[in-house]
Structures are given as C-alpha cells and as structure tokens.
Design a protein around this motif. Structure first.
Motif, PDB file in Angstrom:
ATOM      1  N   VAL A  12     -55.521 -71.225  37.449  1.00  0.00           N
ATOM      2  CA  VAL A  12     -56.729 -71.003  38.124  1.00  0.00           C
ATOM      3  C   VAL A  12     -57.731 -69.727  37.110  1.00  0.00           C
ATOM      4  O   VAL A  12     -57.170 -69.193  36.546  1.00  0.00           O
ATOM      5  N   LEU A  13     -59.086 -70.418  36.810  1.00  0.00           N
ATOM      6  CA  LEU A  13     -59.778 -69.435  36.035  1.00  0.00           C
ATOM      7  C   LEU A  13     -60.813 -68.873  37.103  1.00  0.00           C
ATOM      8  O   LEU A  13     -61.510 -69.494  37.815  1.00  0.00           O
ATOM      9  N   LEU A  14     -60.761 -67.489  37.089  1.00  0.00           N
ATOM     10  CA  LEU A  14     -61.585 -66.703  38.073  1.00  0.00           C
ATOM     11  C   LEU A  14     -62.786 -66.312  37.203  1.00  0.00           C
ATOM     12  O   LEU A  14     -62.677 -65.779  36.048  1.00  0.00           O
ATOM     13  N   GLU A  15     -63.962 -66.657  37.735  1.00  0.00           N
ATOM     14  CA  GLU A  15     -65.095 -66.264  36.794  1.00  0.00           C
ATOM     15  C   GLU A  15     -65.990 -65.246  37.965  1.00  0.00           C
ATOM     16  O   GLU A  15     -66.504 -65.799  39.153  1.00  0.00           O
ATOM     17  N   GLY A  16     -66.409 -64.164  37.497  1.00  0.00           N
ATOM     18  CA  GLY A  16     -67.336 -63.236  38.284  1.00  0.00           C
ATOM     19  C   GLY A  16     -67.607 -62.104  37.608  1.00  0.00           C
ATOM     20  O   GLY A  16     -66.931 -61.862  36.652  1.00  0.00           O
ATOM     21  N   ALA A  17     -68.592 -61.491  38.050  1.00  0.00           N
ATOM     22  CA  ALA A  17     -69.165 -60.172  37.458  1.00  0.00           C
ATOM     23  C   ALA A  17     -67.871 -59.111  37.518  1.00  0.00           C
ATOM     24  O   ALA A  17     -67.139 -59.292  38.382  1.00  0.00           O
ATOM     25  N   PRO A  18     -68.031 -58.058  36.886  1.00  0.00           N
ATOM     26  CA  PRO A  18     -67.076 -56.954  36.787  1.00  0.00           C
ATOM     27  C   PRO A  18     -67.158 -56.272  38.233  1.00  0.00           C
ATOM     28  O   PRO A  18     -68.197 -56.281  38.868  1.00  0.00           O
ATOM     29  N   GLY A  19     -65.907 -55.863  38.766  1.00  0.00           N
ATOM     30  CA  GLY A  19     -65.994 -55.206  39.929  1.00  0.00           C
ATOM     31  C   GLY A  19     -65.806 -56.156  41.144  1.00  0.00           C
ATOM     32  O   GLY A  19     -66.101 -55.394  42.186  1.00  0.00           O
ATOM     33  N   LEU A  20     -65.692 -57.366  41.290  1.00  0.00           N
ATOM     34  CA  LEU A  20     -65.630 -58.023  42.429  1.00  0.00           C
ATOM     35  C   LEU A  20     -64.506 -58.217  42.726  1.00  0.00           C
ATOM     36  O   LEU A  20     -64.363 -59.044  43.745  1.00  0.00           O
ATOM     37  N   GLY A  21     -63.432 -57.615  42.147  1.00  0.00           N
ATOM     38  CA  GLY A  21     -62.058 -57.704  42.893  1.00  0.00           C
ATOM     39  C   GLY A  21     -61.221 -58.785  42.173  1.00  0.00           C
ATOM     40  O   GLY A  21     -60.096 -59.072  42.818  1.00  0.00           O
ATOM     41  N   LYS A  22     -61.652 -59.338  41.017  1.00  0.00           N
ATOM     42  CA  LYS A  22     -60.834 -60.410  40.545  1.00  0.00           C
ATOM     43  C   LYS A  22     -59.230 -60.048  40.143  1.00  0.00           C
ATOM     44  O   LYS A  22     -58.338 -60.672  40.578  1.00  0.00           O
ATOM     45  N   THR A  23     -59.343 -58.839  39.307  1.00  0.00           N
ATOM     46  CA  THR A  23     -57.859 -58.515  38.858  1.00  0.00           C
ATOM     47  C   THR A  23     -57.268 -58.076  40.111  1.00  0.00           C
ATOM     48  O   THR A  23     -56.091 -58.202  40.151  1.00  0.00           O
ATOM     49  N   LEU A  24     -57.959 -57.438  41.235  1.00  0.00           N
ATOM     50  CA  LEU A  24     -57.503 -56.850  42.208  1.00  0.00           C
ATOM     51  C   LEU A  24     -56.759 -57.903  42.980  1.00  0.00           C
ATOM     52  O   LEU A  24     -55.525 -57.923  43.585  1.00  0.00           O
ATOM     53  N   LEU A  25     -57.263 -59.064  43.209  1.00  0.00           N
ATOM     54  CA  LEU A  25     -56.964 -60.381  43.785  1.00  0.00           C
ATOM     55  C   LEU A  25     -55.767 -60.889  43.233  1.00  0.00           C
ATOM     56  O   LEU A  25     -54.631 -61.136  44.059  1.00  0.00           O
ATOM     57  N   VAL A  26     -55.759 -60.812  41.911  1.00  0.00           N
ATOM     58  CA  VAL A  26     -54.550 -61.427  41.229  1.00  0.00           C
ATOM     59  C   VAL A  26     -53.174 -60.384  41.586  1.00  0.00           C
ATOM     60  O   VAL A  26     -51.942 -60.700  41.807  1.00  0.00           O
TER      61      VAL A  26
END
Lengths: 599, 341
Positions: free
Chosen positions: B49-63
C-alpha cells in the motif's frame, strides 16, 4: 462434490419460484408493450384507412393490438431471462450483494466442501426464502404503456370520424377505362359470316375465324373490357373484313383481273361496269350489269356479252378463275334479262295505247337508264294490263305480235334478240286464257328483284359486317364517330337499319327506292343503295405534287436551265424556275449544282 | 442450524480479527476509518500500500500502530536522496572467522522484515526505489547472484508527500503499478482534530495490544483467496478496467479525453483481490458489485496516466474513475432497466 443439502434444495426451490414470477412479469410487460406498439400502429393504420376512405380497414385496426400482443409474447419467449439474469435481478432487488448469482454459479460448477459455497448458499437461501412481493418483481407496466389506452381511444375516435370527401382521382390513361355494352346486335353480321357461302375452303376457314373473334369480342364487351383493347380488336376485325371483301382479284388473281379489265375496256358501254370491277366492288358491278341488261338491246347486248366472254377467258387464262366465274355469271344474267326485256318491249309495242302513264314512264326510264326499278314497274304494269285485257284486245294484241314477227328479218338480222318463233309463241299464248295467265305470271316473276351474284352477295354481307363493326366502334366512342352512310336511329332495331315494317331488303336508312313522290324534274336518285367514297388519288394522275421539282429543263449547252419546263416540269411552282440563279450558291458553282439537279 | 463449515469459521475469525484490529488502531488513530480499512485490504489481499498525504496526517503513525497490532517483524526505512540500494536490501560484508579465514556474509537490510515502512519513498533516487520495488514484486531479492527470500507475510507500506516536490523523485508509473492500493490520507475534520489534540497533548498512551500474528495474517490471506467471485462480477471488473483504456471506443468520453493510458491486467487482478478483501472484511464469502466499485478508486487511481489535456483541465484520476463507475453498468441492460432506479 457437495451432497445436496436442505439449504441447497430450499435455495433452488425459492430461486425458481422467484424466477417464475420474474419471467411471468417480464412476459406480461413485453406483451403489454406489444399491445401498446400494436395499437399505436393501429392508429396509423386507422388514420391511413380514414384518409384512403377505407371504412372496413379502419375497423380492423384493432387487430394490430392483438398482433402486438402476440409479437410481445413471442419476444418474451424468445428473450426470456436466463437463470443468471434472474439471479442478478434478484440480487439487486433483494439487496443480497450478488449472493444469489454467486450461489447459483457455484451450484452449477461442482463446488467443493471447504470452499465458500455453503456460506454463499446460506446467504442466497436467506435472500430468496421470502415469498415474491409484486413490488420486488419487474414492473408489468411502464410509462410507455400509457400509449395503449390513448391509442385505443384514438382508433375509436378515428372510427367515428366521417370519411373525408373523395379526392378527385386523376383520369385514367386514355383507353384504359372499362367499357361494357349491353346491346351488341351490331356484331351479329360479323358473327353470321360463318354462315356465308364461301368461295372456297380457305375463305370458309377465314370467315369462321372472323366469326369466332366477333363472338369472343361480344362476350368480352358484355362483361366489360378495356376500351383500348376493344377498339383495337374492332379495328383489326374491320381490317380483316375489309381485306376479305376486297380479296377478289388480288394477289395471284391480279394479273387475271387486269387482263379482264383490258378486254372490257374495248367495249365503251361496259365502262361503268369495268370501273366497278376494277374497284373490286362486285355489288356495284352487279348493279351496273343489271342496268346494262335493261338498257342494251340487240347487237349492243351481243357485243357486251362477247366482251364479257373474252374478259372471262382472259381472266381464266391469267389465273383468275373467280373473276372469270363472276364475268360468266354476269354474261348469263345479261342474256336472261335481255331476253325478258325484249319480250317486255315487244308486248309494250303491241299493247301501245293500253299502257298506263306509269308504264310508259317506266318504259322510257328503262330504255334510257336501264333502271331495274323501272323494269320491274313495267313488268308489273304489263302483267296487270294482260289481266285486264278483253277478248278482242287479246286477239288484237296477238295479231300485232304476229305482225311484229313478220317484220323480223327471217335470216335473224335486226336488232331484236327475239326470234320470229318466239313472238309467234307469245301471240299463241295470248289467244288462250291460260296462256295469258302464264304470260302474266312470267312477267310478274321477272319483275321480282333478281338475287345478286354470289360474289356480290358475299361482298354485301361482308360490307354489312364491316358497317356493324363501325357501329360498334361508334357506340364505344360514345357516338363521336362520323355517321356511316344511311345511319340513323329507327324503330327497326339496329341504328341505320330499315325502319320497322319496311322491306328488309332495303338499305340502311333508305327507303326501298323510288319514294312515294313524283321525281320528274327533281334531282336524280343516286345510283346504288349505299354510299362509298373511292379514293381517286390526285386530280392529275401521275403528275408530281405541286411545288416539287423533278428535274431541270436544260437551257443552252453549258448553261443552267432558267426556263419553265414542259409536261410535269411545267407544273412546278414559279419560284422553282431560276432558283439556282437566285440562290446563294456562288456563281462559279452554279453550273455544277444545276447539272446535279438535271434529270 | 447446520454445523459451520471451515470456511465459515475462517470467515468468522477474519471478521473478528479485523474488528479487533480496527478497534486497536482506532485507539491510536483518530478517524481515518477509510484509510484504515483500505490499509487492511492491502494487508489481507497480500498487496502493498502506498499512503499519500500531507505531512502530519498520521501516515507514519498509522503504520507504526499497525505494526504494533500485528505481531510481525517491523522495520522502517526513511528514504533520503543519499540512501543507497544496499542500505535497503543489505550487502555482503567481509567476515573474518576465528581461524582467520575470511568470507563474505550477507548482511540483511531493513527490507528483510515482515512489515516494512518505506517512509517518504519519493525522496530516494530511482535506483534505490527500484531496489525496493523489485523486492516488493518478487518477495525476494538477489545479491551477488544469491537469492534471498523474504519472510511471509511481507507487507510494505510506503508513504509519500505530495506537497514538497523539491528534491523528490516521483515514482515511475510502472513502479506505482506494484502497489495494490494507493491510499490518500485526507486531513481530519473538526471532531477528529479535537480528539487528536486531546490524545496527543497529554500523557503518552500505552501502545495497543497485539491482535494478529504472522500465521493469522497468512490464514487471513488464504481465506481472502477463497472468497467466491461470480462470473458477472468478474466481467464487471474487466469491463471497468477495459473502459479505462482511452483507445477503447466504448470508454466514456472523459476517459478518452483525460487519459493517456488506462489500467492493465495487473489493475484488474488488483481490483478483484482488493474486492475479495473488502468482502472478507464485510464478513461475506463472495464478492459483490459494490465491492468492485468501492475498491476501484484506491486500486486504479495510481494506474491511470493522465494525458496532457487531462492535466491541463485539472481532471483527476478519481474523477475519471467515478465516471467509469457511472458509465459501466454492472448488470445487463435489460436487468438494469427492469430493476429501475
């Protein structure tokens, strides 16, 4: 393979129950659509029928609705949904997330135990377990079905509308309209041609064929046939009849006829008869000869008989036996009639003062013109006079006849054709009552109209047939034709025929002849009982048409002609003389051009 | 009531596991339910899965949270421009044994984990990116002629920042195709933002419980593969992908105008796999048309390549996908008509 479980049975039972309802609703919808489409077409058909003024067709427009129903059912049967289609429909309507479709597909594809089949099957069974609700089934009606009642009402309304006025139809092409005649007695003469005494077997066959064609034409005219065809057939028949009437002396017999005419030309007294024969008008020929028989006496008659004999021989020699037979017959009739007239004249001379004015007038007329009617009147007058003779008058008459016999040249000379012996026999007859009666009877017998010759009789009947065809054509054209000679309506039946009660031997439109009034000093009665126009050709036979140039009269050597020609060339238009000189032809070429036109 | 089948048991377990997983993630991640669900689709379907989003939206936190919830070996690779392929894959190092003998021994890189977070993947050079993508596709990598397989389950979650394009190396389209899903992470709404503030400005919360181990994840993947798909559903997926081809005369006008290339066979495969995962998370043993249409956007959005005209007109791939879903009927026409609106 999974053994059929209760779930599977329930699912399949439920699914098929739904499927039946779905398909039935689909069929009903398509049938209703078919009815709607059929009725809409019915409106168009009814409108067309109304427009074309076809009332029956307008009423049958309803059947298009029934036809649409059948077509709709046929389409529903042909395009009935498959199980997969039904399953997809149910999945959407029952919101079963394609469980039914998947279960049906797995069920048909040998599912395994450990697969998702049973799970999907249970989901699908749950979906189809409820009874079909109409709201979940395909709708039977749709918006377009509203056309059905509207169209039905429209058909009904159109059915009640009064038909529009008939449009003026264009006239049919000329001649294509049907004609029908209820009274076709005019063709009887053509049909009777089969009973005509034929010249030979070939003519009999032709006459039978003409009769047959006339019968067919009459039958078709009674039933109705296109005018053009009828006129065409009549024209053909007329041509055939005319050809048959003019057949004498044509073809191979032409040379014989010409030879006979040459022989007849040698006797000027036979000119009128010769012209009639030349025209192949045997009726006229017959009449001319009858007049001659009344008119000619003694040597004149003998010369005429001799000319007829030579003409007959010439005709026979040149291969015209029919012409020869006609001439022989005329020669024989000439001799018979001449002998009778001689007897009549002898009696009139003997009776002299005992003749009535009418008999004297008839005698003069007979001697001058040979009128057969005058001869008849004279015969009758003589017979009547003989009946009224007293004893002394009979004796006196016998004496005078004997005196006439004495005056005759014993060597047979003179102009009389009666011999002394014949006169004496007549005088002897007058001495007895019975002899007088016999003589009167002979005179009355001779007074009767002699039947025409066989050829004249044929021509006459063919002429009747031709006139009948002309009359039929006139009827078809609504009387627009030029009236035929002697035509006119009378009570005698056929137009132009003899009046009712008149002598049937009279000619159409004419009286038997003579008329009741006094004809002295009046215009002479026309010869013949019918009028025929004979094409005589140009007035100056053999001459070129006016205005045409046959050639060029040569002038001097090397010059172009500029003089009015002689003979035929003299008849050319004045403008043709010197035309080359007046033309635009360059001078240096005029000689060449003039030479080109030189005859 | 008949006995549940093995598949039903697995299906129930999957449902329970996914519910627990969502619950545990939800303890950390506020909102973003769709993002979480789509991430789980990728996990269950066995894709990346490729997560795309602005910084600080919790992408890394989600992973990171997902890694906590799953008892899987986790590694994180922060992609930078100077990152080398060997930094990702690993390298052979010279090792001296006790007997002074020397030999090369492969020193595994961070890619050799079960759950890999490739953070800001577009900051690395294409060379490094391709090293990662090869491992993603093959579930193995070859170093010095020796093939080294990954431990299963192998699941890569990559993030990228669409805003900062300076000094980045956008992934080539061919390589984007290796990701099963491209999940776009949107900003939180007001409620979610409030909750985030509450959670993150106080004391740190304890990490969530572990919910699934590797074997359970693999079992989930097997169950996912067992999900049944009816032929009309497969045809729908095929028609949907086929309609994305701008050269297809039956594709909608917007696709013909705004696209240069459509999705290919791999896109259709991904569509069905993701739909199966979606069905599994829904507790169904079969795929529905709705599964296909619901996964279409994350599956296809990175596989459609816009034309110049599409870019100039500002037509996004999502616009095209929505047009495709509207234009391509799931059912035959007569069934659609009879079903009504």
């Amino acid at each position: 393979m999974v053994v059929a479980t209760t779930d599977e049975r329930d699912f399949l039972a439920g699914f098929h129950r739904w499927a039946r309802h779905v398909r039935a609703h689909n069929a009903a919808r398509l049938a209703t659509s078919g009815i709607a489409v059929g009725l809409v077409l019915g409106v168009a058909a009814a409108a067309f029928a109304w427009w074309s003024r076809s009332h029956d067709l307008r009423l049958h427009s309803w059947w298009l609705g029934a036809g649409g129903l059948l077509v709709g059912l046929w389409i529903a049967r042909r395009h009935a949904w498959s199980d997969q289609h039904v399953a997809l429909f149910l999945d959407q309507k029952l919101k079963s997330d394609e469980a039914i479709t998947t279960a049906l597909e797995l069920q048909q594809s040998s599912p395994s135990d450990d697969g998702p089949y049973l799970t999907v099957l249970r989901d699908a069974r749950r979906a189809v377990s409820s009874a079909p609700v109409p709201a979940q089934l395909p709708p039977i009606t749709q918006r377009s079905h509203l056309f059905a009642p509207v169209a039905g009402a429209a058909i009904f309304a159109i059915g009640l509308l009064p038909l529009p006025p008939a449009a003026a139809t264009p006239p049919p092409p000329p001649g294509t309209e049907q004609v029908k005649l209820s009274h076709l007695g005019t063709l009887d003469d053509v049909i009777k041609l089969s009973q005509l005494d034929p010249e030979d077997e070939a003519q009999a066959k032709r006459l039978r064929e003409l009769s047959q064609r006339a019968q067919t034409l009459r039958k078709r005219l009674l039933q109705g046939m296109p005018e053009r065809e009828a006129l065409d057939e009549i024209a053909k028949l007329r041509d055939a009849v005319a050809h048959e009437r003019q057949r004498l002396g044509t073809g191979k017999e032409r040379a014989g006829l010409e030879s006979a005419l040459s022989q007849l030309r040698k006797n000027p007294q036979l000119d009128a008869a010769r012209k009639a024969l030349g025209d192949r008008d045997m009726t006229a020929f017959d009449k001319k000869m009858r007049r001659l028989a009344n008119q000619l006496e003694g040597d004149d008659r003998k010369r005429a008989q001799e000319a007829l004999k030579k003409a007959a021989e010439a005709a026979r020699k040149r291969g015209a036996p029919r012409v020869a037979r006609s001439l022989d017959e005329q020669r024989r009739r000439l001799a018979e009639t001449g002998q009778h007239n001689d007897r009549l004249r002898a009696l009139t001379k003997a009776i002299e003062e005992g003749l009535s004015e009418e008999a004297k007038r008839a005698l003069r007329e007979m001697n001058s013109s040979g009128d057969p009617e005058a001869a008849r009147k004279l015969s009758e007058a003589m017979a009547k006079a003989l009946d009224l003779l007293t004893e002394e008058e009979r004796k006196l008459l016998a004496e005078r006849l004997r005196a006439q016999a004495k005056e005759l040249d014993p060597n047979g000379g003179g102009s009389r054709s009666l011999s002394e012996e014949q006169l004496r026999q007549m005088a002897e007859k007058l001495t007895t009552e019975e002899g007088i009666k016999q003589l009167a009877q002979q005179l009355r017998q001779q007074a009767k109209q002699k039947p025409p010759s066989a050829e004249a009789k044929r021509q006459r009947q063919l002429g009747e047939a031709e006139r009948g065809l002309g009359e039929t054509e006139r009827q078809l054209r609504g009387g627009s034709l030029m009236p035929l000679p002697g035509q006119g309506q009378n009570a005698g039946g056929r137009p132009g025929g003899p009046p009712a009660g008149a002598d049937p031997s009279g000619r159409p439109g004419g009286t038997p002849g003579g008329g009741p009034g006094q004809h002295d000093g009046s215009t002479k009665k026309l010869e013949g009982d019918e009028l025929r126009s004979h094409a005589r050709g140009p007035l100056s036979a053999g001459a070129p048409n006016p205005g045409s140039v046959r050639g060029r009269t040569p002038g001097r050597e090397g010059e172009t002609a500029n003089l009015r020609g002689e003979k035929e060339l003299g008849r050319v238009g004045p403008s043709e003389v010197g035309a080359v000189e007046r033309s635009e032809v360059p001078k240096e070429y005029r000689e060449q051009v003039g030479r080109y036109f030189q005859p | 009531m008949s006995e549940p089948t093995e598949f039903e048991v697995a299906l129930n377990r999957a449902g329970e596991a996914s519910a627990k997983l969502r619950e545990s993630i939800g303890e950390v991640i506020v909102g973003q339910r769709a993002v979480v669900a789509q991430t789980l689709w990728g996990l269950i379907a066995g894709g990346h899965v490729l997560l795309e989003g602005a910084p600080g939206l919790g992408k890394t936190l989600l992973v990171r949270t997902l890694a906590h919830c799953l008892d899987l070996e986790f590694s994180r690779i922060q992609f930078t421009p100077d990152l080398m392929p060997s930094d990702v894959i690993g390298t052979n190092v010279l090792v001296t044994a006790e007997d002074d003998s020397r030999s090369f021994r492969f020193h595994k890189g961070p890619i050799f984990s079960q759950l890999v977070l490739a953070d800001e993947i577009n900051r690395a050079t294409p060379k490094t990116q391709s090293a990662l993508l090869e491992a993603m596709q093959e579930h193995a990598c070859t170093v010095a002629g020796e093939r080294h397989a990954m431990d299963e389950p192998f699941f890569v979650l990559a993030t990228e920042n669409p805003i900062e394009m300076e000094g980045t190396y956008p992934l080539p389209e061919a390589q984007l195709d290796r990701f099963l899903l491209k999940v776009v992470v949107d900003g939180p709404n007001e409620d979610d933002m409030t909750e985030i503030l509450v959670r993150t400005t106080g004391h740190a919360n304890p990490p969530p419980d572990r919910v699934l181990d590797a074997s359970e994840v693999l079992a989930l993947r097997r169950t996912c593969r067992d999900i049944a798909v009816a032929e009309p559903v497969l045809r729908y997926a095929a028609r949907l992908v086929g309609a994305s081809d701008p050269d297809n005369p039956e594709s909608p006008e917007i696709a013909q105008r705004a696209l240069r290339y459509g999705a290919g066979v791999r896109g259709a495969q991904s569509l069905v796999l993701a739909a199966k995962a979606s069905a599994l998370l829904e507790g169904r043993g079969h795929v529905a048309f709705s599964d296909i249409s619901s996964v279409a956007t994350p599956v296809l959005r990175h596989r459609l390549i816009r034309s110049f005209e599409g870019e100039a007109d500002g037509i996004s791939t999502v616009d095209v996908i929505e047009a495709l879903i509207d234009a391509v009927p799931a059912r035959p026409d007569d069934v659609e008509r009879a079903s009504g609106p």
